[in-house]
Design a protein around this motif. Sequence first.
Motif, PDB file in Angstrom:
ATOM      1  N   VAL A  96       0.836  -1.196   0.000  1.00 31.38           N
ATOM      2  CA  VAL A  96       0.000   0.000   0.000  1.00 31.38           C
ATOM      3  C   VAL A  96       0.874   1.249   0.000  1.00 31.38           C
ATOM      4  CG1 VAL A  96      -1.712   1.335   1.300  1.00 31.38           C
ATOM      5  CG2 VAL A  96      -1.945  -1.150   1.118  1.00 31.38           C
ATOM      6  N   ALA A  97       1.866   1.273   0.895  1.00 36.33           N
ATOM      7  CA  ALA A  97       2.744   2.441   0.985  1.00 36.33           C
ATOM      8  C   ALA A  97       3.500   2.656  -0.330  1.00 36.33           C
ATOM      9  CB  ALA A  97       3.729   2.269   2.142  1.00 36.33           C
ATOM     10  N   GLU A  98       4.009   1.579  -0.918  1.00 38.33           N
ATOM     11  CA  GLU A  98       4.751   1.688  -2.175  1.00 38.33           C
ATOM     12  C   GLU A  98       3.871   2.213  -3.304  1.00 38.33           C
ATOM     13  OE1 GLU A  98       6.235  -2.238  -2.758  1.00 38.33           O
ATOM     14  OE2 GLU A  98       8.044  -1.925  -1.538  1.00 38.33           O
ATOM     15  N   ALA A  99       2.630   1.734  -3.375  1.00 41.69           N
ATOM     16  CA  ALA A  99       1.732   2.151  -4.452  1.00 41.69           C
ATOM     17  C   ALA A  99       1.339   3.616  -4.301  1.00 41.69           C
ATOM     18  CB  ALA A  99       0.490   1.266  -4.470  1.00 41.69           C
ATOM     19  N   ILE A 100       1.017   4.043  -3.085  1.00 37.78           N
ATOM     20  CA  ILE A 100       0.672   5.446  -2.860  1.00 37.78           C
ATOM     21  C   ILE A 100       1.863   6.341  -3.206  1.00 37.78           C
ATOM     22  CG2 ILE A 100       0.091   7.163  -1.102  1.00 37.78           C
ATOM     23  CD1 ILE A 100      -1.551   4.983   0.309  1.00 37.78           C
ATOM     24  N   ALA A 101       3.058   5.917  -2.792  1.00 36.00           N
ATOM     25  CA  ALA A 101       4.268   6.688  -3.098  1.00 36.00           C
ATOM     26  C   ALA A 101       4.501   6.786  -4.600  1.00 36.00           C
ATOM     27  CB  ALA A 101       5.475   6.055  -2.413  1.00 36.00           C
ATOM     28  N   SER A 102       4.272   5.688  -5.306  1.00 35.20           N
ATOM     29  CA  SER A 102       4.454   5.687  -6.752  1.00 35.20           C
ATOM     30  C   SER A 102       3.512   6.684  -7.417  1.00 35.20           C
ATOM     31  CB  SER A 102       4.196   4.275  -7.301  1.00 35.20           C
ATOM     32  OG  SER A 102       4.276   4.255  -8.709  1.00 35.20           O
ATOM     33  N   GLY A 103       2.262   6.701  -6.976  1.00 29.23           N
ATOM     34  CA  GLY A 103       1.307   7.644  -7.533  1.00 29.23           C
ATOM     35  C   GLY A 103       1.661   9.086  -7.212  1.00 29.23           C
ATOM     36  N   TRP A 104       2.120   9.314  -5.984  1.00 25.41           N
ATOM     37  CA  TRP A 104       2.522  10.672  -5.591  1.00 25.41           C
ATOM     38  C   TRP A 104       3.659  11.181  -6.482  1.00 25.41           C
ATOM     39  CZ3 TRP A 104       0.638  13.690  -1.394  1.00 25.41           C
ATOM     40  CH2 TRP A 104       1.327  14.897  -1.194  1.00 25.41           C
ATOM     41  N   ARG A 105       4.629  10.315  -6.752  1.00 25.59           N
ATOM     42  CA  ARG A 105       5.792  10.728  -7.547  1.00 25.59           C
ATOM     43  C   ARG A 105       5.400  11.087  -8.975  1.00 25.59           C
ATOM     44  NH1 ARG A 105       8.326   6.288  -4.657  1.00 25.59           N
ATOM     45  NH2 ARG A 105       9.731   7.146  -3.059  1.00 25.59           N
ATOM     46  N   GLU A 106       4.315  10.489  -9.479  1.00 29.35           N
ATOM     47  CA  GLU A 106       3.861  10.853 -10.817  1.00 29.35           C
ATOM     48  C   GLU A 106       3.504  12.338 -10.887  1.00 29.35           C
ATOM     49  OE1 GLU A 106       0.718   8.425 -12.249  1.00 29.35           O
ATOM     50  OE2 GLU A 106       1.724   6.529 -11.764  1.00 29.35           O
ATOM     51  N   ALA A 107       2.941  12.846  -9.783  1.00 27.86           N
ATOM     52  CA  ALA A 107       2.514  14.243  -9.769  1.00 27.86           C
ATOM     53  C   ALA A 107       3.589  15.173  -9.223  1.00 27.86           C
ATOM     54  CB  ALA A 107       1.239  14.383  -8.931  1.00 27.86           C
ATOM     55  N   ARG A 108       4.362  14.682  -8.240  1.00 25.01           N
ATOM     56  CA  ARG A 108       5.369  15.538  -7.587  1.00 25.01           C
ATOM     57  C   ARG A 108       6.655  14.728  -7.388  1.00 25.01           C
ATOM     58  NH1 ARG A 108       3.786  20.207  -5.205  1.00 25.01           N
ATOM     59  NH2 ARG A 108       5.397  19.982  -3.602  1.00 25.01           N
ATOM     60  N   PRO A 109       7.441  14.571  -8.432  1.00 29.91           N
ATOM     61  CA  PRO A 109       8.618  13.686  -8.372  1.00 29.91           C
ATOM     62  C   PRO A 109       9.738  14.184  -7.472  1.00 29.91           C
ATOM     63  CG  PRO A 109       8.547  14.880 -10.463  1.00 29.91           C
ATOM     64  CD  PRO A 109       7.237  15.131  -9.786  1.00 29.91           C
ATOM     65  N   ASN A 110       9.735  15.445  -7.088  1.00 29.58           N
ATOM     66  CA  ASN A 110      10.851  15.978  -6.308  1.00 29.58           C
ATOM     67  C   ASN A 110      10.603  15.988  -4.808  1.00 29.58           C
ATOM     68  OD1 ASN A 110      12.392  16.535  -8.645  1.00 29.58           O
ATOM     69  ND2 ASN A 110      11.229  18.430  -8.980  1.00 29.58           N
ATOM     70  N   ASP A 111       9.439  15.550  -4.374  1.00 31.36           N
ATOM     71  CA  ASP A 111       9.157  15.533  -2.938  1.00 31.36           C
ATOM     72  C   ASP A 111       9.920  14.401  -2.247  1.00 31.36           C
ATOM     73  OD1 ASP A 111       7.518  17.723  -3.024  1.00 31.36           O
ATOM     74  OD2 ASP A 111       5.651  16.576  -3.154  1.00 31.36           O
ATOM     75  N   ASP A 112      10.123  14.568  -0.951  1.00 29.55           N
ATOM     76  CA  ASP A 112      10.799  13.570  -0.115  1.00 29.55           C
ATOM     77  C   ASP A 112       9.727  12.680   0.512  1.00 29.55           C
ATOM     78  OD1 ASP A 112      12.476  12.127   1.517  1.00 29.55           O
ATOM     79  OD2 ASP A 112      12.676  13.721   3.018  1.00 29.55           O
ATOM     80  N   LEU A 113       9.692  11.416   0.130  1.00 28.29           N
ATOM     81  CA  LEU A 113       8.671  10.490   0.620  1.00 28.29           C
ATOM     82  C   LEU A 113       9.277   9.497   1.607  1.00 28.29           C
ATOM     83  CD1 LEU A 113       6.734   9.681  -2.679  1.00 28.29           C
ATOM     84  CD2 LEU A 113       6.465  11.605  -1.110  1.00 28.29           C
ATOM     85  N   VAL A 114       8.637   9.350   2.758  1.00 31.67           N
ATOM     86  CA  VAL A 114       9.067   8.394   3.775  1.00 31.67           C
ATOM     87  C   VAL A 114       7.982   7.330   3.900  1.00 31.67           C
ATOM     88  CG1 VAL A 114       9.676   8.053   6.200  1.00 31.67           C
ATOM     89  CG2 VAL A 114      10.315  10.178   5.024  1.00 31.67           C
ATOM     90  N   GLU A 115       8.296   6.109   3.490  1.00 32.72           N
ATOM     91  CA  GLU A 115       7.329   5.012   3.576  1.00 32.72           C
ATOM     92  C   GLU A 115       7.495   4.312   4.919  1.00 32.72           C
ATOM     93  OE1 GLU A 115       7.497   2.532   0.050  1.00 32.72           O
ATOM     94  OE2 GLU A 115       8.111   4.276  -1.139  1.00 32.72           O
ATOM     95  N   LEU A 116       6.420   4.317   5.701  1.00 33.15           N
ATOM     96  CA  LEU A 116       6.457   3.771   7.053  1.00 33.15           C
ATOM     97  C   LEU A 116       5.223   2.888   7.264  1.00 33.15           C
ATOM     98  CD1 LEU A 116       8.547   4.289   9.346  1.00 33.15           C
ATOM     99  CD2 LEU A 116       6.881   5.832  10.370  1.00 33.15           C
ATOM    100  N   PRO A 117       5.231   1.671   6.708  1.00 28.03           N
ATOM    101  CA  PRO A 117       4.069   0.781   6.847  1.00 28.03           C
ATOM    102  C   PRO A 117       3.737   0.542   8.318  1.00 28.03           C
ATOM    103  CG  PRO A 117       5.662  -0.111   5.292  1.00 28.03           C
ATOM    104  CD  PRO A 117       6.328   1.043   5.961  1.00 28.03           C
ATOM    105  N   MET A 118       2.448   0.538   8.620  1.00 28.25           N
ATOM    106  CA  MET A 118       1.985   0.372   9.996  1.00 28.25           C
ATOM    107  C   MET A 118       1.227  -0.949  10.161  1.00 28.25           C
ATOM    108  SD  MET A 118       2.767   2.704  12.252  1.00 28.25           S
ATOM    109  CE  MET A 118       1.435   2.428  13.439  1.00 28.25           C
ATOM    110  N   ALA A 119       0.940  -1.275  11.410  1.00 26.94           N
ATOM    111  CA  ALA A 119       0.120  -2.440  11.753  1.00 26.94           C
ATOM    112  C   ALA A 119      -0.403  -2.227  13.156  1.00 26.94           C
ATOM    113  CB  ALA A 119       0.948  -3.730  11.671  1.00 26.94           C
ATOM    114  N   ASP A 120      -1.342  -3.072  13.563  1.00 30.58           N
ATOM    115  CA  ASP A 120      -1.879  -2.959  14.918  1.00 30.58           C
ATOM    116  C   ASP A 120      -1.756  -4.262  15.699  1.00 30.58           C
ATOM    117  OD1 ASP A 120      -3.786  -4.516  13.703  1.00 30.58           O
ATOM    118  OD2 ASP A 120      -5.355  -2.983  13.716  1.00 30.58           O
ATOM    119  N   GLY A 121      -0.906  -5.153  15.206  1.00 28.96           N
ATOM    120  CA  GLY A 121      -0.733  -6.454  15.841  1.00 28.96           C
ATOM    121  C   GLY A 121      -1.244  -7.592  14.982  1.00 28.96           C
ATOM    122  N   GLY A 122      -2.000  -7.265  13.931  1.00 27.89           N
ATOM    123  CA  GLY A 122      -2.500  -8.284  13.032  1.00 27.89           C
ATOM    124  C   GLY A 122      -1.603  -8.458  11.829  1.00 27.89           C
ATOM    125  N   GLU A 123      -2.218  -8.780  10.709  1.00 30.16           N
ATOM    126  CA  GLU A 123      -1.496  -8.967   9.453  1.00 30.16           C
ATOM    127  C   GLU A 123      -0.600  -7.765   9.149  1.00 30.16           C
ATOM    128  OE1 GLU A 123      -2.717  -8.897   4.723  1.00 30.16           O
ATOM    129  OE2 GLU A 123      -4.220  -9.429   6.216  1.00 30.16           O
TER     130      GLU A 123
END
Length: 373
Positions: free
Chosen positions: A19-46
């Motif tokens: 999910v994080a990778e896909a959202i980041a990929s889409g963001w870069r299409e519109a704003r390729p020069n931004d600094d993106l930090v991918e930080l996948p989360m969870a709550d104890g499950g999958e």
Amino acid sequence: MRIVIAPDSFKGSASAVQVAEAIASGWREARPNDDLVELPMADGGEGTLDAFETAVPGATRVPIRVTGPDGRAVQASWMLLPPSDGLPGGTGVVELADTSGLPLMHRLDPMNAHTLGFGQAIAAALDRGVSRLLLGIGGSASTDGGCGVLVALGARLLDGQGMSVLLGGGSLPEIVSVERGRLRALPEGGGLVLSDVTNPLVGPSGAAAVFGEQKGADASQRAVLDAALAHWSAVLHGAGLTIDPATPGAGAAGGTGFGLLAWGAELASGATTIADAVGLDAALASADLVIVGEGRFDAQTESGKAPAVVAARAAAAGVPVALVAGAIAASTEGFAAWQSLTELAGGTESAVAEPLTWLREAGRRIAVEVASR
């Protein structure tokens, strides 16, 4: 701009990492020069292991073969986090969803499914000499009260003739005594059970009544399992493992929370603990926007799920929050922007069929919207 992308998994569709990778990929299409930090989360499950693997330098995934919830062998893993002050053996992270989770079932079997594999993975971490355990218990396939975990850790569940009882919630009424002489001890740093479920073990809000249906139990089976869990509680009390079945969280993961509490572990907020472990606050300190996400954003999200925890910390840091969800069924008030995959795709079926495509589009659209302000 610096954008922190911190979604939970879209269960059944995409992992938090995807999910994080896909959202980041889409963001870069519109704003390729931004600094993106991918930080996948969870709550104890999958996705709990994925979150630690992505965010903690030196985290090592340890493969293991265990007995799955329906008795078939499962190839799983647990995570070893590096040693730190006071924890020379490191921390073992074990995810129930990866070892005894619902998707691992060949077919639903609410009376016989068990948590033996989860316990086997915990035992493997203990064999490795870890100093602490973090135990994520979301996504269980069973309602066995954690009896499978305790058996894997050395306990014996005996019937009136002194014979071992079969595993599974349906067999709990046959247990007369628990032999705990070989039950392994927690490591010196203890164990934290990561869950945001606050249900008690039994009753109308208990494990069987609330979560049994999703595991295949019909109304009559849920009633049987509820009584079985009450019996299990009484047996453990008689064995000196005294835990109040009304304890919030005892009903998590089909009562696995109760079994782990009886072992001596402590309950903790899954999303909060993981947010601390992956360094969410540090990432937010210099962020211009944080993007949260989950498969379905609804009233239950506010009960402590990962998007709510991330959004609350972002608000405290003065960082705007955007939301991406498979479906949105609650107010979006307070969000700087939001996107629903169901709306983007024109329906649930299309969104589920190609989640990464629509996640990329959601990321692109939020980037365009933010840039236009």
